[in-house]
Design an enzyme around this catalytic site. Structure first.
Site, PDB file in Angstrom:
ATOM      1  N   GLY A  52      10.464  -6.123   9.014  1.00 32.79           N
ATOM      2  CA  GLY A  52       9.412  -5.526   9.844  1.00 32.79           C
ATOM      3  C   GLY A  52       8.217  -6.442  10.081  1.00 32.79           C
ATOM      4  O   GLY A  52       8.360  -7.637  10.358  1.00 32.79           O
ATOM      5  N   ALA A 112       5.980  -4.908  -6.194  1.00 32.03           N
ATOM      6  CA  ALA A 112       4.643  -5.451  -5.881  1.00 32.03           C
ATOM      7  C   ALA A 112       3.530  -4.624  -6.510  1.00 32.03           C
ATOM      8  O   ALA A 112       2.411  -5.115  -6.672  1.00 32.03           O
ATOM      9  CB  ALA A 112       4.448  -5.480  -4.362  1.00 32.03           C
ATOM     10  N   ALA A 140       5.516  -1.019   2.770  1.00 31.68           N
ATOM     11  CA  ALA A 140       5.796   0.365   3.157  1.00 31.68           C
ATOM     12  C   ALA A 140       6.762   0.880   2.106  1.00 31.68           C
ATOM     13  O   ALA A 140       7.858   0.341   1.950  1.00 31.68           O
ATOM     14  CB  ALA A 140       6.429   0.423   4.540  1.00 31.68           C
ATOM     15  N   TYR A 235       1.295  11.826  12.044  1.00 32.19           N
ATOM     16  CA  TYR A 235       0.939  10.525  11.480  1.00 32.19           C
ATOM     17  C   TYR A 235      -0.576  10.399  11.249  1.00 32.19           C
ATOM     18  O   TYR A 235      -1.062  10.560  10.138  1.00 32.19           O
ATOM     19  CB  TYR A 235       1.472   9.373  12.367  1.00 32.19           C
ATOM     20  CG  TYR A 235       1.550   8.083  11.579  1.00 32.19           C
ATOM     21  CD1 TYR A 235       2.770   7.550  11.178  1.00 32.19           C
ATOM     22  CD2 TYR A 235       0.384   7.421  11.182  1.00 32.19           C
ATOM     23  CE1 TYR A 235       2.830   6.398  10.411  1.00 32.19           C
ATOM     24  CE2 TYR A 235       0.436   6.266  10.411  1.00 32.19           C
ATOM     25  CZ  TYR A 235       1.659   5.764  10.034  1.00 32.19           C
ATOM     26  OH  TYR A 235       1.712   4.633   9.260  1.00 32.19           O
ATOM     27  N   LYS A 244      -3.782   5.972   5.172  1.00 38.75           N
ATOM     28  CA  LYS A 244      -4.218   4.823   5.975  1.00 38.75           C
ATOM     29  C   LYS A 244      -5.747   4.806   6.112  1.00 38.75           C
ATOM     30  O   LYS A 244      -6.346   3.736   6.194  1.00 38.75           O
ATOM     31  CB  LYS A 244      -3.536   4.851   7.343  1.00 38.75           C
ATOM     32  CG  LYS A 244      -2.024   4.622   7.280  1.00 38.75           C
ATOM     33  CD  LYS A 244      -1.697   3.246   6.743  1.00 38.75           C
ATOM     34  CE  LYS A 244      -0.234   2.898   6.854  1.00 38.75           C
ATOM     35  NZ  LYS A 244       0.081   1.570   6.329  1.00 38.75           N
TER      36      LYS A 244
END
Ligand code: NAD
Length: 392
Positions: A52, A112, A140, A235, A244
């Site tokens: 991505g 991570a 993600a 979203y 976000k």
């Protein structure tokens, strides 16, 4: 092994090594055909580097600017009997291409979110690069293990405030139908912020800074999707949107915390594209199929590599990137402009099971989906017997 796609719901459970390599090469060639990215830093850390937007970031830094790239990803290695994940093959192909051009590339595969991975990255930077001057945060993930408590948090993709009913396209059953999505509770919102919010981005910068491997004037960005009215209920104004929003808080905090180093931290909003992450979000396959139709008809279609090349060459590393009122870089302005959104809305209101093929570019969506796993690519012989094994 002869490898054909095995699609289960919104995911393909296998990948084609030759096809993934061709997909990586296609992006490399796109970048090499553009003018050089002159201001890109030389030592770039990409967290979420294998697929991505993160992979496109890595390709743009390396092949557009000759940068040394250190990647972090979470991918499955192949065995004699099972293919690896697409990100594994992409990374192997990226390494081979980088090596052939004398570019430094190193990738660490693991979680991570863990302290251990941060320490492994720091050790690699100290050994090979000294410091990093750009950190691209492109993770993600559906879940995150808190590195201190060990507690596992899962994100949810639900509306916030009230239940929401809308159209969706079921990519498994190939039908457009109504879907009712239940509003998230407070815990689900908090858990999604814990997984996809800014906390881990901050922990990365803190660890890098404390280890002395974050260069003065370094740039860092985390990617977001903002969208517009059609996608807000699921979203922008939903659980993932709340997470976000937390990136905006984190960016402000990073700019303040490392002002002595003159660090520039930005949230970058990118357009919707087909990736493994977006195909898992309800409503997105329908929205993206309609958006593709409109943007292709209006000659303004872009994929991951076009978005990231533009970001790197025009905004992220420029002295004065253009920021919106919330201090974000906006690469999504073509998708979200009123004209394009109005055209998508006309199709959205009309689309049903009978006219879907005519109104939506599902062909384009599905083609891009298959490509993510190395399938459906021209000049790749899918009847050939290939070894699933690959290394980097
Ligand atoms: P993706 O699924 O293609 O890539 C995710 C990457 O994260 C992969 O490299 C994967 O290996 C890595 N990863 C996941 N969990 C990990 C872990 N625990 N440890 C290490 N690596 C891990 O996703 P994408 O769509 O490219 O998303 C990247 C970012 O871009 C996300 O923040 C996403 O919200 C944002 N974004 C996506 C879109 C879109 O339409 N796809 C639009 C705008 C912004």
């Amino acid at each position: 092994m002869i490898i054909k796609p095995k699609i289960r719901g919104f995911i393909c459970t296998n990948a084609h090594p030759v096809g993934c390599a061709a997909h990586v090469q296609e992006q490399i060639e796109f970048v090499k055909a553009q003018p050089r990215v002159s201001a890109c830093p030389k030592n770039v850390l990409i967290i979420g580097s294998s697929t991505g937007y993160g992979l496109a970031s890595r390709i743009t830094a390396a092949f557009g600017a000759g940068a040394n790239t250190l990647g972090v990803c979470f991918e499955k290695e192949p065995t004699e009997r099972r293919t690896g994940t697409a990100g594994w093959y992409n990374t192997a192909a990226f390494h081979e291409a980088a090596k052939s051009e004398g570019l430094y590339a190193n990738t660490l595969n693991g979680d991570a979110f863990s302290h251990d991975m941060k320490q492994q990255v720091i050790a690699a930077i100290k050994a090979d690069l000294g410091q990093v001057d750009a950190v691209i945060y492109s993770l993600a993930s559906p879940r995150r293990t808190d590195p201190d408590s060990g507690e596992v948090y899962s994100s949810t993709l639900k509306p916030v405030g009230k239940n929401y009913s809308t159209k969706t396209y079921d990519t498994d059953k190939n039908v457009v139908h109504e879907v009712s999505l239940e509003a998230a509770n407070e815990d689900e919102i908090a858990n999604t912020i814990k997984v996809m919010g800014g906390e881990d981005w901050e922990l990365w910068l803190k660890a890098l800074h404390e280890a002395g491997v974050l260069a003065e004037n370094a740039t860092t960005t985390a990617y977001t999707y903002i969208g517009k009215e059609l996608t807000w209920p699921i979203y922008g104004h939903a659980t993932i949107g709340k997470a976000k929003e937390d990136l905006d808080r984190a960016a402000a905090q990073l700019n303040e915390a490392y002002s002595n180093l003159n660090i520039n931290a930005y949230v970058t909003s990118l357009k919707a594209v087909v990736t493994q992450a977006s195909s898992a979000i309800p409503v997105m396959p329908l929205y993206i199929s309609l958006m593709y139709q409109v943007m292709k008809n209006n000659d303004c279609h872009e994929g991951v590599i076009e978005q990231i090349y533009k970001l790197f060459s025009q905004q992220l590393f420029s002295d004065n990137p253009q920021l919106d009122n919330d201090k974000r870089i906006r690469m999504d302005s073509v998708e979200t402009n009123d004209d394009i959104q109005a055209k998508i809305k006309v199709l959205w209101d009309k689309v049903n099971n009978d006219n879907f093929d005519e109104l939506a570019d599902y062909h384009g969506y599905h083609h891009d989906f298959l490509k993510l796993f190395g399938f459906g690519i021209k000049n790749v012989d899918y009847d050939a017997d290939v070894s699933p094994l690959a290394k980097w």
